[in-house]
Design a protein around this motif. Structure first.
Motif, PDB file in Angstrom:
ATOM      1  N   HIS A  98       9.740 -12.340 -25.850  1.00 18.94           N
ATOM      2  CA  HIS A  98      10.047 -12.168 -27.273  1.00 18.94           C
ATOM      3  C   HIS A  98      11.512 -11.767 -27.449  1.00 18.94           C
ATOM      4  O   HIS A  98      11.809 -10.638 -27.863  1.00 18.94           O
ATOM      5  N   PRO A  99      12.443 -12.653 -27.173  1.00 24.67           N
ATOM      6  CA  PRO A  99      13.850 -12.284 -27.363  1.00 24.67           C
ATOM      7  C   PRO A  99      14.170 -11.884 -28.798  1.00 24.67           C
ATOM      8  O   PRO A  99      15.136 -11.158 -29.040  1.00 24.67           O
ATOM      9  N   GLU A 100      13.335 -12.332 -29.736  1.00 24.12           N
ATOM     10  CA  GLU A 100      13.551 -11.948 -31.141  1.00 24.12           C
ATOM     11  C   GLU A 100      13.316 -10.463 -31.365  1.00 24.12           C
ATOM     12  O   GLU A 100      13.720  -9.912 -32.399  1.00 24.12           O
ATOM     13  N   LEU A 101      12.664  -9.791 -30.398  1.00 27.38           N
ATOM     14  CA  LEU A 101      12.427  -8.351 -30.496  1.00 27.38           C
ATOM     15  C   LEU A 101      13.405  -7.557 -29.634  1.00 27.38           C
ATOM     16  O   LEU A 101      13.197  -6.375 -29.372  1.00 27.38           O
ATOM     17  N   GLY A 102      14.466  -8.206 -29.194  1.00 25.97           N
ATOM     18  CA  GLY A 102      15.426  -7.542 -28.320  1.00 25.97           C
ATOM     19  C   GLY A 102      16.081  -6.326 -28.951  1.00 25.97           C
ATOM     20  O   GLY A 102      16.574  -5.448 -28.248  1.00 25.97           O
ATOM     21  N   GLY A 103      16.085  -6.246 -30.275  1.00 24.69           N
ATOM     22  CA  GLY A 103      16.701  -5.111 -30.947  1.00 24.69           C
ATOM     23  C   GLY A 103      15.818  -3.881 -31.055  1.00 24.69           C
ATOM     24  O   GLY A 103      16.245  -2.864 -31.617  1.00 24.69           O
ATOM     25  N   MET A 104      14.599  -3.944 -30.514  1.00 25.37           N
ATOM     26  CA  MET A 104      13.723  -2.765 -30.539  1.00 25.37           C
ATOM     27  C   MET A 104      14.285  -1.702 -29.606  1.00 25.37           C
ATOM     28  O   MET A 104      14.461  -1.923 -28.411  1.00 25.37           O
ATOM     29  N   ARG A 105      14.541  -0.519 -30.149  1.00 25.68           N
ATOM     30  CA  ARG A 105      15.157   0.535 -29.358  1.00 25.68           C
ATOM     31  C   ARG A 105      14.171   1.181 -28.380  1.00 25.68           C
ATOM     32  O   ARG A 105      14.500   1.425 -27.230  1.00 25.68           O
ATOM     33  N   GLN A 106      12.978   1.506 -28.848  1.00 24.09           N
ATOM     34  CA  GLN A 106      11.948   2.107 -27.993  1.00 24.09           C
ATOM     35  C   GLN A 106      10.624   1.361 -28.177  1.00 24.09           C
ATOM     36  O   GLN A 106       9.726   1.825 -28.891  1.00 24.09           O
ATOM     37  N   PRO A 107      10.482   0.210 -27.539  1.00 24.23           N
ATOM     38  CA  PRO A 107       9.289  -0.611 -27.768  1.00 24.23           C
ATOM     39  C   PRO A 107       7.991   0.026 -27.292  1.00 24.23           C
ATOM     40  O   PRO A 107       6.918  -0.411 -27.711  1.00 24.23           O
ATOM     41  N   LEU A 108       8.057   1.042 -26.441  1.00 24.10           N
ATOM     42  CA  LEU A 108       6.833   1.690 -25.954  1.00 24.10           C
ATOM     43  C   LEU A 108       6.580   3.036 -26.618  1.00 24.10           C
ATOM     44  O   LEU A 108       5.733   3.806 -26.159  1.00 24.10           O
ATOM     45  N   SER A 109       7.272   3.309 -27.694  1.00 18.80           N
ATOM     46  CA  SER A 109       7.067   4.589 -28.377  1.00 18.80           C
ATOM     47  C   SER A 109       5.607   4.771 -28.763  1.00 18.80           C
ATOM     48  O   SER A 109       4.944   3.846 -29.236  1.00 18.80           O
ATOM     49  N   GLY A 110       5.097   5.988 -28.566  1.00 16.21           N
ATOM     50  CA  GLY A 110       3.725   6.296 -28.965  1.00 16.21           C
ATOM     51  C   GLY A 110       3.586   6.627 -30.428  1.00 16.21           C
ATOM     52  O   GLY A 110       2.472   6.861 -30.911  1.00 16.21           O
ATOM     53  N   GLU A 111       4.690   6.648 -31.154  1.00 16.63           N
ATOM     54  CA  GLU A 111       4.674   6.945 -32.584  1.00 16.63           C
ATOM     55  C   GLU A 111       4.891   5.643 -33.358  1.00 16.63           C
ATOM     56  O   GLU A 111       5.967   5.042 -33.285  1.00 16.63           O
ATOM     57  N   HIS A 112       3.882   5.220 -34.098  1.00 14.47           N
ATOM     58  CA  HIS A 112       4.010   4.006 -34.897  1.00 14.47           C
ATOM     59  C   HIS A 112       2.955   3.994 -35.991  1.00 14.47           C
ATOM     60  O   HIS A 112       1.935   4.685 -35.915  1.00 14.47           O
ATOM     61  N   ALA A 113       3.216   3.200 -37.023  1.00 20.84           N
ATOM     62  CA  ALA A 113       2.310   3.065 -38.166  1.00 20.84           C
ATOM     63  C   ALA A 113       2.035   1.580 -38.382  1.00 20.84           C
ATOM     64  O   ALA A 113       2.948   0.750 -38.310  1.00 20.84           O
ATOM     65  N   THR A 114       0.760   1.262 -38.660  1.00 16.05           N
ATOM     66  CA  THR A 114       0.348  -0.138 -38.786  1.00 16.05           C
ATOM     67  C   THR A 114      -0.713  -0.262 -39.867  1.00 16.05           C
ATOM     68  O   THR A 114      -1.520   0.650 -40.066  1.00 16.05           O
ATOM     69  N   ARG A 115      -0.710  -1.387 -40.540  1.00 15.29           N
ATOM     70  CA  ARG A 115      -1.775  -1.646 -41.511  1.00 15.29           C
ATOM     71  C   ARG A 115      -3.098  -1.845 -40.768  1.00 15.29           C
ATOM     72  O   ARG A 115      -3.152  -2.534 -39.743  1.00 15.29           O
ATOM     73  N   ARG A 116      -4.142  -1.244 -41.293  1.00 14.95           N
ATOM     74  CA  ARG A 116      -5.450  -1.302 -40.649  1.00 14.95           C
ATOM     75  C   ARG A 116      -5.923  -2.743 -40.467  1.00 14.95           C
ATOM     76  O   ARG A 116      -6.513  -3.091 -39.445  1.00 14.95           O
ATOM     77  N   SER A 117      -5.660  -3.566 -41.457  1.00 14.17           N
ATOM     78  CA  SER A 117      -6.102  -4.958 -41.397  1.00 14.17           C
ATOM     79  C   SER A 117      -5.496  -5.685 -40.208  1.00 14.17           C
ATOM     80  O   SER A 117      -6.126  -6.588 -39.635  1.00 14.17           O
ATOM     81  N   ALA A 118      -4.281  -5.310 -39.810  1.00 11.44           N
ATOM     82  CA  ALA A 118      -3.648  -5.918 -38.638  1.00 11.44           C
ATOM     83  C   ALA A 118      -4.237  -5.352 -37.349  1.00 11.44           C
ATOM     84  O   ALA A 118      -4.563  -6.097 -36.419  1.00 11.44           O
ATOM     85  N   LEU A 119      -4.392  -4.027 -37.277  1.00 14.72           N
ATOM     86  CA  LEU A 119      -4.931  -3.401 -36.069  1.00 14.72           C
ATOM     87  C   LEU A 119      -6.323  -3.924 -35.739  1.00 14.72           C
ATOM     88  O   LEU A 119      -6.667  -4.119 -34.568  1.00 14.72           O
ATOM     89  N   ALA A 120      -7.133  -4.145 -36.766  1.00 13.00           N
ATOM     90  CA  ALA A 120      -8.516  -4.568 -36.549  1.00 13.00           C
ATOM     91  C   ALA A 120      -8.609  -5.961 -35.961  1.00 13.00           C
ATOM     92  O   ALA A 120      -9.673  -6.356 -35.466  1.00 13.00           O
ATOM     93  N   ARG A 121      -7.533  -6.722 -35.977  1.00 14.51           N
ATOM     94  CA  ARG A 121      -7.539  -8.087 -35.451  1.00 14.51           C
ATOM     95  C   ARG A 121      -6.943  -8.182 -34.048  1.00 14.51           C
ATOM     96  O   ARG A 121      -6.832  -9.280 -33.493  1.00 14.51           O
ATOM     97  N   LEU A 122      -6.565  -7.049 -33.474  1.00 14.46           N
ATOM     98  CA  LEU A 122      -5.910  -7.063 -32.176  1.00 14.46           C
ATOM     99  C   LEU A 122      -6.884  -6.768 -31.048  1.00 14.46           C
ATOM    100  O   LEU A 122      -7.815  -5.978 -31.198  1.00 14.46           O
TER     101      LEU A 122
END
Length: 326
Positions: free
Chosen positions: A178-202
């Motif tokens: 995913h080179p388009e995500l190369g600008g993510m500073r801390q991609p493994l951070s344990g702190e994040h927020a997500t819409r429930r509708s998206a999480l339920a599909r993963l």
């Protein structure tokens, strides 16, 4: 492309977040609800410092609706201390749908946390912070309330001594897949927020590959513009040893390659193992450490999910003393 990055204060103060929350509704016109979920295992020395500021500052102001601690079979008094400062605590072994998870890890705890929570937005926060304040939650939630195109917002930190697995494994994997995500500073951070509708599909990997997998799957499903990052300034937490780092990196690599092969319509090679081998004390000998390669299905695929969502939507609201279904 440039990842949407949020540097300003935005909704730092509880009253600002509460006002932004009141201004938003779900697709059905209902008020937006926000859950803070803390996966925790043997975090007795730190859990109160994580939970108390969120309860006292944000829940009391109506800026969030619940703080949920999923206690992963702790052998200390993590659960008691979390409940003492106002969290709703559920035991991992009894929470969620009846699904056997023989090699459970952080990912399976998060999966059950989504099930047990009631929020339309779910904020994950690690339970081992040595220093924490409620503005970290406020900053994560704010962009999702203001920008309907965002599905996922992840933290980064100006002051953070860590990132060993990030630099040796996660960033190279993002550069490849995913080179388009190369600008993510801390991609493994344990702190994040997500819409429930998206999480339920993963799909949720059971172990340490989950943080990477969430980014990977959301990027594939919704595109990089649906992902943002926010500056939380600092992180101080308990760090693992090198044996822990090796296992963490292996599980991340396994998950990343498995997802990519599936996207190509290919099966995993039969010779792939699920054991990390590291040198033992005696020259030439090795220590074999099993990795957690199991994965949990999308919650929306479970037959009990529609009923769970019906119960969630009838939940009356946050209460420190309420007995709520898990």
């Amino acid at each position: 492309m440039t990842i949407k990055t949020f540097l300003g204060p935005g909704t730092d103060r509880p009253q600002e977040l509460a006002a932004a929350k009141r201004a938003c509704t779900t697709a059905t016109g209902a008020p937006v609800r926000i859950s803070v979920v803390v996966p925790a295992r043997n975090c007795a020395s730190t859990i109160e410092g994580v939970v108390a500021p969120v309860v006292e500052d944000l829940r009391e102001a109506g800026a969030i609706d619940e703080v949920l601690v999923v206690d992963h079979d702790s052998t200390d008094d993590t659960a008691r201390r979390a409940a003492r400062v106002g969290a709703r605590v559920v035991a991992f072994s009894s929470a969620g749908p009846t699904v056997r998870i023989p090699d459970s890890g952080k990912g399976s705890v998060m999966w059950k946390g989504v099930w047990a929570s009631h929020g339309d937005i779910v904020v994950f926060v690690d339970g081992d912070h040595l220093r924490f304040d409620s503005s970290k939650v406020s900053r994560l939630v704010g962009p999702l309330l203001r920008d309907a195109s965002l599905q996922h917002v992840r933290a980064f930190y100006d002051d953070y001594e860590g990132g060993r697995t990030t630099e040796t494994m996660a960033r190279p994997m993002l550069s490849l897949l995913h080179p388009e995500l190369g600008g993510m500073r801390q991609p493994l951070s344990g702190e994040h927020a997500t819409r429930r509708s998206a999480l339920a599909r993963l799909v949720f990997p059971a172990g340490w590959g989950t943080e990477f997998s969430i980014l990977d799957q959301i990027a594939r499903r919704y595109g990089a513009p649906a992902i943002g990052q926010v500056d939380l300034h600092y992180k101080e937490h308990v760090k693992g040893d090198w044996a822990h780092i090796s296992l963490q990196a292996f599980e991340l690599l396994y998950v990343a390659l498995r997802t990519e092969l599936r996207a190509q319509g290919r099966e995993l090679p039969e010779h792939w193992g699920s054991v990390v081998m590291t040198p033992a004390d005696q020259p030439g000998e090795v220590v074999r450490r099993p990795a957690r390669t199991q994965e949990l299905p999308p919650l929306v695929s479970l037959p009990d999910w529609p009923e769970r969502e019906r119960l969630r939507l009838t939940w009356p609201g946050a209460s420190a003393s309420a007995t709520l279904p898990s």
